[in-house]
Design a protein around this motif. Structure first.
Motif, PDB file in Angstrom:
ATOM      1  N   SER A  11       0.822  -1.203   0.000  1.00 33.94           N
ATOM      2  CA  SER A  11       0.000   0.000   0.000  1.00 33.94           C
ATOM      3  C   SER A  11       0.862   1.262   0.000  1.00 33.94           C
ATOM      4  O   SER A  11       0.583   2.223  -0.731  1.00 33.94           O
ATOM      5  CB  SER A  11      -0.922  -0.008   1.220  1.00 33.94           C
ATOM      6  OG  SER A  11      -1.648   1.185   1.299  1.00 33.94           O
ATOM      7  N   LEU A  12       1.921   1.254   0.826  1.00 31.01           N
ATOM      8  CA  LEU A  12       2.826   2.409   0.857  1.00 31.01           C
ATOM      9  C   LEU A  12       3.494   2.620  -0.504  1.00 31.01           C
ATOM     10  O   LEU A  12       3.573   3.743  -1.004  1.00 31.01           O
ATOM     11  CB  LEU A  12       3.899   2.210   1.923  1.00 31.01           C
ATOM     12  CG  LEU A  12       3.463   2.200   3.381  1.00 31.01           C
ATOM     13  CD1 LEU A  12       4.645   1.880   4.284  1.00 31.01           C
ATOM     14  CD2 LEU A  12       2.839   3.521   3.756  1.00 31.01           C
ATOM     15  N   ALA A  13       3.970   1.528  -1.089  1.00 33.31           N
ATOM     16  CA  ALA A  13       4.640   1.635  -2.394  1.00 33.31           C
ATOM     17  C   ALA A  13       3.666   2.118  -3.465  1.00 33.31           C
ATOM     18  O   ALA A  13       4.011   2.978  -4.293  1.00 33.31           O
ATOM     19  CB  ALA A  13       5.247   0.293  -2.786  1.00 33.31           C
ATOM     20  N   ALA A  14       2.452   1.595  -3.450  1.00 31.26           N
ATOM     21  CA  ALA A  14       1.462   2.004  -4.456  1.00 31.26           C
ATOM     22  C   ALA A  14       1.067   3.466  -4.287  1.00 31.26           C
ATOM     23  O   ALA A  14       0.943   4.202  -5.272  1.00 31.26           O
ATOM     24  CB  ALA A  14       0.236   1.105  -4.359  1.00 31.26           C
ATOM     25  N   GLU A  15       0.887   3.892  -3.041  1.00 30.28           N
ATOM     26  CA  GLU A  15       0.483   5.280  -2.798  1.00 30.28           C
ATOM     27  C   GLU A  15       1.573   6.258  -3.235  1.00 30.28           C
ATOM     28  O   GLU A  15       1.304   7.230  -3.959  1.00 30.28           O
ATOM     29  CB  GLU A  15       0.168   5.457  -1.313  1.00 30.28           C
ATOM     30  CG  GLU A  15      -0.398   6.804  -0.972  1.00 30.28           C
ATOM     31  CD  GLU A  15      -0.769   6.923   0.500  1.00 30.28           C
ATOM     32  OE1 GLU A  15      -1.573   7.810   0.803  1.00 30.28           O
ATOM     33  OE2 GLU A  15      -0.243   6.151   1.325  1.00 30.28           O
ATOM     34  N   LEU A  16       2.801   6.000  -2.798  1.00 30.39           N
ATOM     35  CA  LEU A  16       3.893   6.892  -3.200  1.00 30.39           C
ATOM     36  C   LEU A  16       4.184   6.784  -4.694  1.00 30.39           C
ATOM     37  O   LEU A  16       4.509   7.787  -5.341  1.00 30.39           O
ATOM     38  CB  LEU A  16       5.149   6.587  -2.387  1.00 30.39           C
ATOM     39  CG  LEU A  16       5.089   6.996  -0.916  1.00 30.39           C
ATOM     40  CD1 LEU A  16       6.324   6.505  -0.172  1.00 30.39           C
ATOM     41  CD2 LEU A  16       4.940   8.494  -0.776  1.00 30.39           C
ATOM     42  N   GLY A  17       4.066   5.581  -5.239  1.00 33.68           N
ATOM     43  CA  GLY A  17       4.276   5.406  -6.683  1.00 33.68           C
ATOM     44  C   GLY A  17       3.247   6.171  -7.500  1.00 33.68           C
ATOM     45  O   GLY A  17       3.582   6.799  -8.518  1.00 33.68           O
TER      46      GLY A  17
END
Length: 168
Positions: A11-17
């Motif tokens: 979720s963190l990677a997707a949000e920042l990505g």
């Protein structure tokens, strides 16, 4: 930790990505805001703090569930359950679990934010960053677990001159 990496890390990677590919991070920088301080650091701190909290909750739930099954369902003695639990689980075991969970949370937060923050290539790039964040976090958890378990076991022997105690 693996569940945290799969659920939270992705979720963190997707949000920042998503913020990277839609140029929201560039807009923050243009406005004079440090995106690392605003977006990355709080996520890493939250992941580092909440992973041991989740571990503590799961430890308490596991011991309580063991008590419920053993005492309520199977009809064993409650004091006997707690005596045997205290025999097999001393204070060092949950402490090492919390130390390892803190390291896992820190690793998951750093890796997920790094993969999301450095994402390129539109929606496909976000998907790749999310997958890579999980895979790298998974491998980091396995390696950290190996080295921390060895180190903490050696520390237990050095400090307390004891290892796992067996009733036999």
């Amino acid at each position: 930790a693996i569940m945290v990496a799969g659920r939270v890390g992705c979720s963190l990677a997707a949000e920042l990505g998503s913020m990277r590919v839609t140029e929201q991070i560039d807009a923050m920088r243009a406005l004079g805001v440090d995106p690392v301080a605003v977006l990355v650091v709080p996520r890493i701190v939250a992941c580092t703090i909440m992973t041991p909290v989740l571990t503590l909750v799961s430890d308490i739930t596991g011991v309580t569930g063991g008590w419920f099954f053993t005492v309520v369902i199977s009809g064993a003695s409650g004091p006997e359950y707690w005596t045997n639990t205290a025999w097999f689980v001393d204070w060092w075991s949950p402490l090492t679990g919390l130390i390892k969970a803190t390291a896992f949370g820190l690793a998951i937060g750093i890796i997920a934010c790094w993969k999301g923050y450095s994402c390129r290539g539109g929606a496909a790039g976000v998907g790749k960053a999310t997958t890579r964040a999980f895979v790298v976090s998974f491998l980091a958890i396995i390696m950290l677990n190996f080295f921390l378990a060895d180190f903490l076991n050696a520390l237990q022997v050095m400090v307390f001159d004891t290892q796992f105690k067996s009733p036999l």
